[in-house]
Write a protein that holds these residues in place. Structure first.
Motif: not given
Length: 350
Positions: A115-125, A317-320
């Motif tokens: 859920r955090l990964i999807a949110l970060a991608q959606n927010q482009q953060k 290097l250490t992403d979601g």
């Protein structure tokens, strides 16, 4: 809001939530960076905040995470709190359009990670996970020797991460300590584990494992074992890698020789043998190589990489996803502990 420029350098404004046990180390490193301005620190412990304020009078302090996250001047939120709070804090920060640095493990479940990964991608953060050892010069040097084929094909990896304390009450030794080694295993091997069998013991607290033994199977049938405990008389941070050609030991407690490469192993005798069973193995006692490695401060390198990703937009290097894969392995090992050390398959799909 545009970044404030100091001496011609654009400053990234950072807020830090959690300055208890590990948070002050993050605070110290971010404060040392020329392109970072730490504006606010947050902690529920008002005595801790008073100490921080006394040492760093220019920093704003608050016991309310919401006020820090909602501050429009703060571009990046650093979260160093108990794992049970990671998801809610990171979710709120991402929803407010912040870049987020979360200490390991990323969250308490793979569902929360996704859920955090999807949110970060959606927010482009940027969603960044604090797997510090990927930035350790010794760990990086060991990866070089593994990738170069210097050790040959890898048979197995054996890790020991023990100490007398600090005892955790919010998580067990698997999630607190072994998460480091899972991250290192996957970094070195360039893949994620397929299955795990684990066992643990609860001695100081009836519901929290103080000692854990976990064996992960990686592609190619590579064994990767970790012994993690805060109930041990010695502080050990050591990993042995055994290959078909050579062996390597990484010792984080050695400031002068973090890596040793052993040209040792077994060779088949060259004399004629008429059956497979009659082959004999002879011990090879070769030289020991101690490469010169310029030690670094991994936490500073990690903080610098995070800010670089924020400025450049490049993938960490250490992403979601990296954090998710470690949590999947931790979840599977937890199930194995609760199911009498049964072998648990790990879902590798993103």
């Amino acid at each position: 809001m545009p970044r404030v420029a100091v001496k011609g350098q654009a400053m990234v404004c950072v807020g830090i939530i959690g300055v208890g046990r590990w948070g002050p180390n993050l605070l110290r490193n971010f404060l040392s960076m020329d392109n970072v301005g730490v504006k606010t620190v947050c902690d529920i412990d008002t005595k801790r905040l008073a100490l921080i304020k006394k040492r760093f009078p220019t920093l704003a302090t608050t016991s309310e995470p919401t006020s820090l996250i909602d501050d429009p001047e703060i571009e990046c939120v650093v979260i160093c709190t108990p794992v049970s709070t990671h998801f809610s804090l990171a979710e709120h920060a991402l929803q407010r359009g912040k870049h987020v640095f979360v200490e390991k493990p990323l969250a308490a479940s793979s569902d929360e990670c996704n859920r955090l990964i999807a949110l970060a991608q959606n927010q482009q953060k940027i969603l960044f996970v604090g797997h510090t050892f990927k930035f350790n010069a010794g760990i990086q040097a060991a990866k070089h020797y593994i990738d170069s084929g210097e050790l040959g094909n890898i048979f197995f990896i054996d890790a020991n991460r023990t100490n007398l304390g600090p005892v955790r009450y919010d998580t067990n030794a698997l999630w607190d300590l072994a998460s480091h080694d899972i991250s290192i295993f996957s970094y070195w091997l360039g893949c994620t584990p397929i299955s795990v069998s684990a066992s643990g013991g609860c001695y100081l607290n009836s519901t929290i494992e103080d000692v854990v033994y976990a064996t992960f199977i990686y592609p190619g049938n590579i064994l990767a074992h970790v012994h993690a405990s805060w109930l041990n008389p010695r502080k050990i941070r050591e990993i042995t890698v055994v290959g078909t050609k050579k062996m390597l030991i990484w010792n984080d407690m050695s400031l002068t020789e973090p890596i040793r490469i052993y040209n040792r192993g077994f060779d088949k005798d060259d004399i004629y043998q008429d059956t497979f069973e009659s082959f004999r193995l002879s011990i090879r006692e070769g030289e020991v190589l101690i490469p010169s490695i310029k030690l670094n401060e991994p936490l500073l390198a990690e903080c610098e990489h995070f800010i670089d990703c924020v400025i450049s937009g490049k993938k960490p290097l250490t992403d979601g996803i990296d954090g998710l894969q470690v949590v999947k392995a931790l979840e599977a090992a937890t199930r194995s502990i609760h199911q009498n050390s049964s072998i648990i398959l790990i879902d590798a799909e993103e």
